[in-house]
Every structure is written in C-alpha cells, then in structure tokens.
Design a protein around this motif. Sequence first.
Motif, PDB file in Angstrom:
ATOM      1  N   GLU A  86       0.813  -1.219   0.000  1.00 19.49           N
ATOM      2  CA  GLU A  86       0.000   0.000   0.000  1.00 19.49           C
ATOM      3  C   GLU A  86       0.846   1.269   0.000  1.00 19.49           C
ATOM      4  O   GLU A  86       0.475   2.279   0.587  1.00 19.49           O
ATOM      5  N   ALA A 115      -1.357   9.685  -0.465  1.00 17.47           N
ATOM      6  CA  ALA A 115      -1.479  10.515   0.736  1.00 17.47           C
ATOM      7  C   ALA A 115      -0.280  11.454   0.807  1.00 17.47           C
ATOM      8  O   ALA A 115       0.747  11.121   1.408  1.00 17.47           O
ATOM      9  N   GLU A 158      -6.141   6.331   1.783  1.00 17.47           N
ATOM     10  CA  GLU A 158      -7.148   5.376   2.246  1.00 17.47           C
ATOM     11  C   GLU A 158      -8.276   5.218   1.238  1.00 17.47           C
ATOM     12  O   GLU A 158      -8.737   4.120   0.977  1.00 17.47           O
ATOM     13  N   GLU A 159      -8.726   6.336   0.654  1.00 22.62           N
ATOM     14  CA  GLU A 159      -9.846   6.256  -0.281  1.00 22.62           C
ATOM     15  C   GLU A 159      -9.473   5.571  -1.592  1.00 22.62           C
ATOM     16  O   GLU A 159     -10.340   5.168  -2.352  1.00 22.62           O
ATOM     17  N   LYS A 184      -7.392   2.829  -1.668  1.00 25.64           N
ATOM     18  CA  LYS A 184      -7.083   1.427  -1.407  1.00 25.64           C
ATOM     19  C   LYS A 184      -8.253   0.550  -1.815  1.00 25.64           C
ATOM     20  O   LYS A 184      -9.412   0.903  -1.585  1.00 25.64           O
ATOM     21  N   ARG A 208     -10.961  -2.204  -1.484  1.00 26.64           N
ATOM     22  CA  ARG A 208     -11.649  -2.728  -0.300  1.00 26.64           C
ATOM     23  C   ARG A 208     -12.771  -3.656  -0.741  1.00 26.64           C
ATOM     24  O   ARG A 208     -13.323  -3.509  -1.819  1.00 26.64           O
TER      25      ARG A 208
END
Length: 148
Positions: free
Chosen positions: A37, A99, A120-121, A123, A125
Amino acid sequence: MATTRFNPFGEMDRLLSDAMRTPAAAPMPMDLYRHNEQFVAHIDLPGVDPSSIDVDVEDHTLTIRAERAARQGEDLQWLSRERPSGTFARQLTLGHGVATDRIEAEYTDGVLTLVIPVAEEAKPRKISVSHRQGQQRIESGEHQQDAG
C-alpha cells in the motif's frame, strides 16, 4: 546470439545530450515501484550534502532539489572532471490516490528514499453484499391437506 541494431538517431541524441548537459540538467537516476500500500522511490544522489536536500509537494507535484558542491582550490590541477556539480532538481506528478501529507524521506549512503503511501480512499476494499429473503406469503387452508 542476440544482435543489437545501430540507431543513428538515438546515438546522435545521446551524443548531443552528453555534450549539452549542464550541471542543473544532470539527471537524478531513480527506481520507482509499488510495494503493498505504498510507492517507493530510490533516487541516487551520491556526494550530495544531506542538508542541501529539499523535498516538497505542491498541487500533486513532488519536487526534489539537491546540491553537490564542486571541489575548488588554486592548488588543484584537474586531470578529469566528469562528476557534475551544482543544483539538481527533479519533479514527479503524483496522482490523486496518494497521501501527500504522509510522505516520508530518508537519505542513506547516497540514496534518497521516498515512501509515498496510497490514500485510504484509493485502497481496494471488499464490499459485502447483503442478502434479503423475499417475503413469503403463507395462506391458510389452500395448501393444507386433511388429516383424516
């Protein structure tokens, strides 16, 4: 046996680039890869004073600047001077999926390492899928058999 084709235009471009290169235009060789990540960049900056390294981000553009001082002195008699000196800069355009507020930089053994986390947005999921049973309608008497 592999053969290599001669490309006169590529060779001419290389020769002109070498001849016209100024210290400010000298490249900063870089390896860039994604590991889990985060993105990782290793930038070669041998002989650079660590205090001269400047890394900043503005509007998704990452800029790296560094300076290598030239050796000077009246008692020096240069026999060969191939290592560029001066200020070097390189810019990378970052996507919106990183980020920028969490970028880390470390300079060790002549290599600047930048770690650029994935936002985070951005990644991947897993989205769970819920399952609803349709309402079952049970009517009395129509489907029942007499027991008798």
